[in-house]
Design an enzyme around this catalytic site. Structure first.
Site, PDB file in Angstrom:
ATOM      1  N   ARG A 116     -10.080  -7.033   9.621  1.00 41.71           N
ATOM      2  CA  ARG A 116     -10.099  -7.533  11.000  1.00 41.71           C
ATOM      3  C   ARG A 116     -10.259  -9.043  11.114  1.00 41.71           C
ATOM      4  O   ARG A 116      -9.636  -9.672  11.980  1.00 41.71           O
ATOM      5  CB  ARG A 116     -11.217  -6.819  11.774  1.00 41.71           C
ATOM      6  CG  ARG A 116     -10.877  -5.374  12.070  1.00 41.71           C
ATOM      7  CD  ARG A 116     -12.105  -4.580  12.434  1.00 41.71           C
ATOM      8  NE  ARG A 116     -13.002  -4.419  11.307  1.00 41.71           N
ATOM      9  CZ  ARG A 116     -14.151  -3.747  11.344  1.00 41.71           C
ATOM     10  NH1 ARG A 116     -14.540  -3.187  12.479  1.00 41.71           N
ATOM     11  NH2 ARG A 116     -14.903  -3.627  10.265  1.00 41.71           N
TER      12      ARG A 116
ATOM     13  N   TYR B 121      -6.567  10.898   3.447  1.00 39.87           N
ATOM     14  CA  TYR B 121      -5.127  11.051   3.251  1.00 39.87           C
ATOM     15  C   TYR B 121      -4.929  12.084   2.124  1.00 39.87           C
ATOM     16  O   TYR B 121      -5.892  12.657   1.625  1.00 39.87           O
ATOM     17  CB  TYR B 121      -4.513   9.695   2.866  1.00 39.87           C
ATOM     18  CG  TYR B 121      -4.216   8.773   4.037  1.00 39.87           C
ATOM     19  CD1 TYR B 121      -5.049   8.701   5.149  1.00 39.87           C
ATOM     20  CD2 TYR B 121      -3.089   7.960   4.035  1.00 39.87           C
ATOM     21  CE1 TYR B 121      -4.769   7.863   6.207  1.00 39.87           C
ATOM     22  CE2 TYR B 121      -2.797   7.107   5.090  1.00 39.87           C
ATOM     23  CZ  TYR B 121      -3.641   7.058   6.173  1.00 39.87           C
ATOM     24  OH  TYR B 121      -3.354   6.221   7.223  1.00 39.87           O
TER      25      TYR B 121
ATOM     26  N   GLN C  11       0.862  -1.185   0.000  1.00 40.23           N
ATOM     27  CA  GLN C  11       0.000   0.000   0.000  1.00 40.23           C
ATOM     28  C   GLN C  11       0.894   1.229   0.000  1.00 40.23           C
ATOM     29  O   GLN C  11       1.635   1.467   0.962  1.00 40.23           O
ATOM     30  CB  GLN C  11      -0.933   0.032   1.208  1.00 40.23           C
ATOM     31  CG  GLN C  11      -1.902   1.209   1.101  1.00 40.23           C
ATOM     32  CD  GLN C  11      -2.905   1.293   2.241  1.00 40.23           C
ATOM     33  OE1 GLN C  11      -2.525   1.349   3.404  1.00 40.23           O
ATOM     34  NE2 GLN C  11      -4.184   1.301   1.908  1.00 40.23           N
TER      35      GLN C  11
HETATM   36  C1  LIG Z   1      -5.767  -2.125  13.054  1.00 37.92           C
HETATM   37  C2  LIG Z   1      -6.176  -1.609  11.720  1.00 37.92           C
HETATM   38  C3  LIG Z   1      -5.275  -0.880  10.946  1.00 37.92           C
HETATM   39  C4  LIG Z   1      -5.649  -0.403   9.690  1.00 37.92           C
HETATM   40  N1  LIG Z   1      -4.710   0.250   8.907  1.00 37.92           N
HETATM   41  C5  LIG Z   1      -5.047   0.615   7.650  1.00 37.92           C
HETATM   42  C6  LIG Z   1      -4.065   1.154   6.773  1.00 37.92           C
HETATM   43  O1  LIG Z   1      -2.875   1.264   7.110  1.00 37.92           O
HETATM   44  N2  LIG Z   1      -4.456   1.520   5.541  1.00 37.92           N
HETATM   45  C7  LIG Z   1      -5.759   1.383   5.117  1.00 37.92           C
HETATM   46  O2  LIG Z   1      -6.069   1.736   3.982  1.00 37.92           O
HETATM   47  N3  LIG Z   1      -6.696   0.853   5.922  1.00 37.92           N
HETATM   48  C8  LIG Z   1      -6.370   0.445   7.149  1.00 37.92           C
HETATM   49  N4  LIG Z   1      -7.305  -0.157   7.938  1.00 37.92           N
HETATM   50  C9  LIG Z   1      -8.685  -0.381   7.408  1.00 37.92           C
HETATM   51  C10 LIG Z   1      -8.829  -1.761   6.786  1.00 37.92           C
HETATM   52  O3  LIG Z   1      -8.026  -1.882   5.631  1.00 37.92           O
HETATM   53  C11 LIG Z   1     -10.269  -2.028   6.368  1.00 37.92           C
HETATM   54  O4  LIG Z   1     -10.584  -1.060   5.409  1.00 37.92           O
HETATM   55  C12 LIG Z   1     -11.269  -1.948   7.530  1.00 37.92           C
HETATM   56  O5  LIG Z   1     -10.771  -2.653   8.650  1.00 37.92           O
HETATM   57  C13 LIG Z   1     -12.631  -2.517   7.118  1.00 37.92           C
HETATM   58  O6  LIG Z   1     -12.500  -3.869   6.680  1.00 37.92           O
HETATM   59  P1  LIG Z   1     -12.872  -5.121   7.647  1.00 37.92           P
HETATM   60  O7  LIG Z   1     -14.316  -4.987   8.013  1.00 37.92           O
HETATM   61  O8  LIG Z   1     -12.605  -6.328   6.802  1.00 37.92           O
HETATM   62  O9  LIG Z   1     -12.000  -5.044   8.846  1.00 37.92           O
HETATM   63  C14 LIG Z   1      -6.959  -0.646   9.204  1.00 37.92           C
HETATM   64  C15 LIG Z   1      -7.858  -1.398   9.980  1.00 37.92           C
HETATM   65  C16 LIG Z   1      -7.473  -1.865  11.225  1.00 37.92           C
HETATM   66  C17 LIG Z   1      -8.460  -2.686  12.018  1.00 37.92           C
HETATM   67  S1  SF4 Z   2     -11.944  -9.282  17.696  1.00 36.13           S
HETATM   68 FE1  SF4 Z   2     -11.704  -7.084  18.082  1.00 36.13          FE
HETATM   69  S2  SF4 Z   2      -9.470  -6.803  18.336  1.00 36.13           S
HETATM   70 FE2  SF4 Z   2      -9.785  -8.794  17.370  1.00 36.13          FE
HETATM   71  S3  SF4 Z   2      -9.581  -8.402  15.172  1.00 36.13           S
HETATM   72 FE3  SF4 Z   2     -11.776  -8.318  15.689  1.00 36.13          FE
HETATM   73  S4  SF4 Z   2     -12.134  -6.145  16.058  1.00 36.13           S
HETATM   74 FE4  SF4 Z   2      -9.929  -6.420  16.161  1.00 36.13          FE
END
Ligand SMILES: Cc1cc2nc3c(=O)[nH]c(=O)nc-3n(C[C@H](O)[C@H](O)[C@H](O)COP(=O)(O)O)c2cc1C
Ligand code: SF4
Length: 390
Positions: free
Chosen positions: A346, A170, A100
């Site tokens: 996540r 960003y 990224q």
């Molecule tokens: C701990 C953490 C760090 C993240 N860091 C970034 C990042 O560096 N760049 C980015 O575009 N999205 C970042 N995200 C967002 C994720 O890429 C993703 O868009 C978001 O978690 C929703 O997807 P999910 O429901 O599958 O978690 C981060 C998410 C989490 C939980």
């Molecule tokens: S359980 Fe909570 S801490 Fe673990 S990945 Fe999912 S959201 Fe993040």
């Protein structure tokens, strides 16, 4: 066309992934010298061994002042050997690796970077409580070139893809926002002007690497901020990006790290854990205004689908569905709705081997409870707090 099998190989521009599942960028926070560590390699090796088609290394800043923290990797010759070890480890497990690349713009932490943060228009950053500087045209040209150089370093490091950050307010995303971009030059005002940075950056990356690797962009559909960038405009930008031909796929995202971080995540707000990571006076400020800054949005499976569907109808290019994809049902839904890939954040932090589990048993349910307590761990080594350490 028949609905594709999420677990079957698929092409993405010039590359082929073993399946249609991409580990979404989750800044890993284990690069104290802004260089790759064994922990970072192990993080991505585990995701690769766990069955994902491609893992995304986050975050590889294009420019030193474009980091959200000075410990983040920025793309430079010294970073290449470590990144090469990382991509080798990922490839050995049968997955592809994506970097990224981007510039945090007003989301950059000026205090940590010891460099002024750049934005389309000057404003106080609520993250560092410091004034950002309005980027000059020379800054924009340099940052655009930095993205191309970062992509070249990604090729030298053995990456199969780059994902350009056009989201979360960003740098590029802040230019798209009518709220954050109050410029009077050719980079502000009309949507065509506000989209200029995104189009120039994508074109510069394509001009640099051609079809050597796949090029994705993570584009905001909606900032989640009143008066911010919204669907009507973001769909037009997606259509222009498609016409330009600089990208192999768009990953659709939402939210603002600057103004409304929880809009991207949904689910619980880890207020106490968040406040604990900030020094004073930000900690005090966050405690006072935290409930407003970190608003709560209910979590639901595939929560970006409704907006993303509009894009599916508006463009033909490959699209990656993100947000609340955690199981086979969500993956199959994404395929049935015409998306080409899914990205998972996540759920793969919680269980890096979730894809293997789902491949073995389609009824597997994710153990992630979207408590979001992994978010504040970005400052101390990104992890799911429910996974015992060591
Ligand atoms: C701990 C953490 C760090 C993240 N860091 C970034 C990042 O560096 N760049 C980015 O575009 N999205 C970042 N995200 C967002 C994720 O890429 C993703 O868009 C978001 O978690 C929703 O997807 P999910 O429901 O599958 O978690 C981060 C998410 C989490 C939980
Ligand atoms: S359980 Fe909570 S801490 Fe673990 S990945 Fe999912 S959201 Fe993040």
């Amino acid at each position: 066309m028949p609905t594709p099998d999420i677990l079957a190989p698929a092409t993405l521009g010039p590359i082929t992934l073993r399946n249609r599942i991409i580990k979404a960028a989750t800044f890993e926070g284990v690069t104290p010298d802004a260089l790759v560590t064994d922990e970072l390699i192990e993080f991505h090796r585990a995701v690769a061994a766990g069955g994902a088609g491609m893992t995304t290394v986050a975050y590889c800043a294009a420019s030193p002042e474009g980091r959200t923290d000075r410990h983040q990797i920025y793309m430079r010759p010294e970073a290449v050997p470590g990144l090469r070890r990382l991509t080798d480890a990922v490839h050995a497990e049968g997955a592809k690796a994506s970097a990224q690349i981007g510039h945090a713009g007003p989301v950059a932490n000026a205090k940590s970077n010891r460099r002024t943060a750049l934005a389309p228009s000057a404003q106080i950053s609520p993250l560092s409580m410091m004034l950002t500087r309005s980027a000059t045209k020379a800054d924009i040209a340099r940052i655009t070139a930095d993205h191309a150089r970062a992509a070249r370093h990604a090729v030298e490091s053995g990456f199969d893809a780059v994902e350009i950050h056009f989201g979360h307010n960003y740098f590029t995303s802040a230019f798209l926002s009518p709220k954050l971009n109050r410029r009077k030059d050719e980079y502000g005002g009309s949507l065509a002007n506000r989209a200029r940075v995104a189009r120039e950056v994508a074109a510069a990356v394509r001009a640099e690497v051609g079809a050597e690797i796949a090029i994705l962009a993570k584009l905001n559909m909606d900032d989640g901020v009143p008066g911010g960038f919204w669907l009507e405009e973001s769909m037009a930008v997606a259509q222009w990006l498609e016409q330009d031909g600089s990208l192999d796929a768009l990953e659709l995202t939402c939210g603002s790290s600057l103004k409304n971080p929880m809009y991207l995540f949904r689910g619980d707000v880890p207020m106490k854990e968040f406040a604990a990571t900030f020094p004073q006076p930000t900690k005090l400020g966050l405690q006072a205004v935290g409930r407003f800054f970190l608003r709560t949005y209910p979590y639901e499976p595939a929560y970006m689908l409704e907006s993303a569907r509009q894009f599916r109808a508006a463009v033909k290019m490959p699209l990656v569905l993100l947000g609340g994809i955690t199981d086979r049902a969500g993956m199959d839904l994404a395929m049935a709705e015409g998306f080409d890939f899914v990205a998972m954040g996540r759920a793969l932090l919680r269980e890096p081997d979730l894809i293997n589990k789902i491949a073995a048993d389609a009824a597997t349910e994710s153990l992630c409870i979207h408590c979001n307590k992994c978010m504040p761990t970005i400052y101390s080594g990104t992890r799911c707090v429910l996974v015992p350490q060591g």
